[in-house]
Enzyme design. Structure first.
Site, PDB file in Angstrom:
ATOM      1  N   ASP A   8      24.329  -0.845  19.406  1.00 33.69           N
ATOM      2  CA  ASP A   8      25.017   0.430  19.239  1.00 33.69           C
ATOM      3  C   ASP A   8      25.243   0.518  17.738  1.00 33.69           C
ATOM      4  O   ASP A   8      26.074  -0.210  17.188  1.00 33.69           O
ATOM      5  CB  ASP A   8      26.370   0.448  19.972  1.00 33.69           C
ATOM      6  CG  ASP A   8      27.033   1.811  19.851  1.00 33.69           C
ATOM      7  OD1 ASP A   8      27.060   2.355  18.729  1.00 33.69           O
ATOM      8  OD2 ASP A   8      27.516   2.334  20.864  1.00 33.69           O
ATOM      9  N   HIS A   9      24.474   1.376  17.069  1.00 35.67           N
ATOM     10  CA  HIS A   9      24.474   1.285  15.606  1.00 35.67           C
ATOM     11  C   HIS A   9      25.840   1.629  15.002  1.00 35.67           C
ATOM     12  O   HIS A   9      26.098   1.291  13.855  1.00 35.67           O
ATOM     13  CB  HIS A   9      23.335   2.091  14.990  1.00 35.67           C
ATOM     14  CG  HIS A   9      23.573   3.567  14.892  1.00 35.67           C
ATOM     15  ND1 HIS A   9      23.401   4.403  15.962  1.00 35.67           N
ATOM     16  CD2 HIS A   9      23.969   4.345  13.860  1.00 35.67           C
ATOM     17  CE1 HIS A   9      23.686   5.644  15.576  1.00 35.67           C
ATOM     18  NE2 HIS A   9      24.026   5.645  14.314  1.00 35.67           N
ATOM     19  N   HIS A  13      28.802   5.388  21.432  1.00 39.27           N
ATOM     20  CA  HIS A  13      29.419   5.299  20.105  1.00 39.27           C
ATOM     21  C   HIS A  13      30.941   5.546  20.137  1.00 39.27           C
ATOM     22  O   HIS A  13      31.717   4.766  19.595  1.00 39.27           O
ATOM     23  CB  HIS A  13      28.781   6.301  19.138  1.00 39.27           C
ATOM     24  CG  HIS A  13      27.292   6.180  19.022  1.00 39.27           C
ATOM     25  ND1 HIS A  13      26.641   4.979  19.073  1.00 39.27           N
ATOM     26  CD2 HIS A  13      26.319   7.106  18.858  1.00 39.27           C
ATOM     27  CE1 HIS A  13      25.339   5.172  18.923  1.00 39.27           C
ATOM     28  NE2 HIS A  13      25.113   6.460  18.802  1.00 39.27           N
TER      29      HIS A  13
HETATM   30  C1  BG6 Z   1      22.420   8.684  17.857  1.00 38.03           C
HETATM   31  C2  BG6 Z   1      22.368   9.919  18.710  1.00 38.03           C
HETATM   32  O1  BG6 Z   1      22.666   7.562  18.651  1.00 38.03           O
HETATM   33  O2  BG6 Z   1      23.446   8.821  16.896  1.00 38.03           O
HETATM   34  C3  BG6 Z   1      22.153  11.147  17.854  1.00 38.03           C
HETATM   35  O3  BG6 Z   1      21.316   9.809  19.655  1.00 38.03           O
HETATM   36  C4  BG6 Z   1      23.160  11.208  16.728  1.00 38.03           C
HETATM   37  O4  BG6 Z   1      22.196  12.331  18.637  1.00 38.03           O
HETATM   38  C5  BG6 Z   1      23.249   9.885  15.990  1.00 38.03           C
HETATM   39  O5  BG6 Z   1      22.759  12.233  15.837  1.00 38.03           O
HETATM   40  C6  BG6 Z   1      24.405   9.895  15.002  1.00 38.03           C
HETATM   41  O6  BG6 Z   1      24.347   8.758  14.192  1.00 38.03           O
HETATM   42  P1  BG6 Z   1      24.937   8.748  12.726  1.00 38.03           P
HETATM   43  O7  BG6 Z   1      24.797   7.334  12.279  1.00 38.03           O
HETATM   44  O8  BG6 Z   1      24.108   9.700  11.924  1.00 38.03           O
HETATM   45  O9  BG6 Z   1      26.351   9.200  12.819  1.00 38.03           O
END
Ligand code: BG6
Length: 478
Positions: free
Chosen positions: A172-173, A235
């Protein structure tokens, strides 16, 4: 400090994620001296390429996604030399023997499954059949990890047939973002916050992840997910867990994940009136959600706001408000811990109402800010103002803090180090789906129509109401 030498195989190595995040991330770690000279990266995908062609693809991706001032020709050439390619049939026999030959003895082996979940099983099976993966290998899988509890469970079972839980790294980044880890440092490294971190002192918590982008180009995926599956189940849920969890006894993978799991299990079911769904309209010269999704009758939400209660001693009575959406006013992600009013104001009504708010900003300008009430300077009597104690990392820590590694860079290095703390455990993912499923099911059963909202706003008006009717208000998205 460099990690140990490794062979990293990226299935789906020419795909979008590999080009945007994985390859640029690995290059940045190489540049920073963290990826050792002996490390090798092998891309595996369906199309027929040779090493030279793949290296061109990788070079083009890095040049596209890393700004010019942040890369240099010499290190890029060296990095590219460490890449190779194998054409592979994930559901057949082709390519597995050549892949096996490329793997070296005595290296850490990691396999990044940057492919559709339907291929997890076939790939895992073949890695074992061909003796490519062993008990020390690691696999990395991406979201979406299932689309409901049943499918997530099935994926977990499929992976468990071939790999032990300690070998599985579910990304989960958001957990790789610098501020998210800092949140744990602030909570558990200071004596200052923890005594106040509960329902007695905290009025409510707001978690906002606002984006300006729409779903252009990925409507086909997104229309089957919506904000709830795409953002909240993973997230936002992870952010909520890190705010709400009890202090783990050690900063180790299972201690941290046990505490997060307890939070998810303590979430009350959300009633329909506690949720607002939205869908963006056309505006600012941009098409509507339905046009982007190529589905004129789509009922999928591109925005969701909700009130969540955590039923445990620490949080009973202190709600968590979550919201996330596309095509909103600004790109900003922040958590706000809004403390209660002082029990009694000695300064009288004219001094106004002042609250301490701790804001934890994930992006942009990562940092934390504590709003403190002080006296307005000057002879005008006892007038109070709120001023920020600003802990923007770049200001406090200098240029190094500005160049924080991207979430993916950090997480991939954690895989090589064998550290699962920032990855989701199988039971956590299942628990999150178990909480999400009834909410989505209720929408589907009622054909619930999301409220339209104009792009460039804070979402549908009803989302404001969600807070207003309880005498609270969302923080401005900016
Ligand atoms: C991804 C989603 O996991 O996270 C996207 O699938 C979203 O829809 C993105 O835009 C948001 O990531 P970050 O790091 O740009 O906030």
């Amino acid at each position: 400090i460099p990690v140990d030498p490794f062979d990293l195989v990226i299935f789906g190595g020419t795909g979008d994620l590999a080009r945007r995040k994985i390859l640029p991330g690995l290059y940045r770690r190489y540049q920073a001296g963290q990826m050792p000279e002996e490390a090798r990266i092998i891309a595996a995908a369906r199309s027929d390429h040779d090493d030279a062609e793949f290296r061109d693809i990788a070079r083009a991706a890095i040049e596209e996604f890393i700004p010019e001032g942040k890369r240099d020709a010499a290190s890029l050439d060296e990095f590219i030399e460490r890449l190779s390619y194998v054409a592979i049939d994930a559901t057949g026999d082709d390519g597995w023997a050549p892949l096996s030959e490329k793997m070296r003895e005595g290296m850490i082996r990691a396999f990044y499954f940057s492919v559709a979940p339907s291929l997890f099983g076939p790939i895992a099976e073949r890695l074992h059949q061909h003796g490519i993966a062993g008990p020390d290998s690691r696999i990395v899988v991406e979201k979406p990890f299932g689309r409901d509890l049943a499918s997530a469970r099935k994926l977990n079972q499929t992976l468990a047939q071939h790999f032990d839980e300690t070998q599985i790294y579910r990304i989960d980044h958001y957990l790789g973002k610098e501020t998210v880890q800092n949140l744990m440092a602030v909570r558990f490294g200071n004596v200052l916050f923890e005594p106040l971190w509960n329902a007695q002192y905290v009025d409510h918590i707001q978690i906002t992840v606002a984006e300006t982008v729409g779903v252009d180009g990925r409507g086909a995926y997104y229309d089957k997910s919506g904000a709830m599956r795409d953002m909240v189940q993973n997230h936002l849920m992870q952010l909520l867990c890190l705010i709400a969890m009890e202090p783990p006894s050690r900063f180790d993978p299972d201690a941290v994940r046990d505490e997060k799991l307890k939070v998810i299990r303590a979430l009350e079911p959300v009633e329909p009136y506690q949720i607002v769904r939205g869908q963006y309209e056309a505006g600012g010269g941009q098409p509507s959600y339905r046009d982007h999704a190529e589905n004129p009758r789509s009922l999928t939400e591109s925005f969701v706001a909700m009130k969540i209660n955590v039923s445990n001693w620490r949080w009973a009575g202190t709600p968590f408000y979550l919201r996330t959406g596309k095509r909103l006013k600004a790109r900003t992600s922040e958590i706000a811990v809004v403390f209660k009013d002082a029990p009694h104001s000695i300064f009288g009504a004219e001094a106004g109402r002042h609250r301490n708010i701790l804001t934890i900003r994930l992006q942009p300008n990562e940092g934390m800010m504590l709003g403190v009430t002080i006296k307005e300077p000057g002879p005008g009597g006892m007038r109070l103002v709120d001023v920020p104690l600003d802990m923007t990392f770049a200001d406090a820590l200098g240029p190094e803090a500005e160049d924080v590694p991207d979430a993916y860079e950090r997480l991939i290095m954690d895989v090589i180090r064998g550290n699962q703390t920032l990855f989701m455990r199988g039971d956590e993912v299942e628990a999150a789906w178990a909480w999400t499923d009834p909410i989505i099911q209720a929408w589907e059963e009622r054909d619930d129509a999301p409220k339209p909202y104009d792009p460039g706003t804070s979402g549908p008006e009803d989302a404001q109401m969600l807070m207003h009717r309880e005498g609270r208000r969302w923080r401005e998205i900016r």
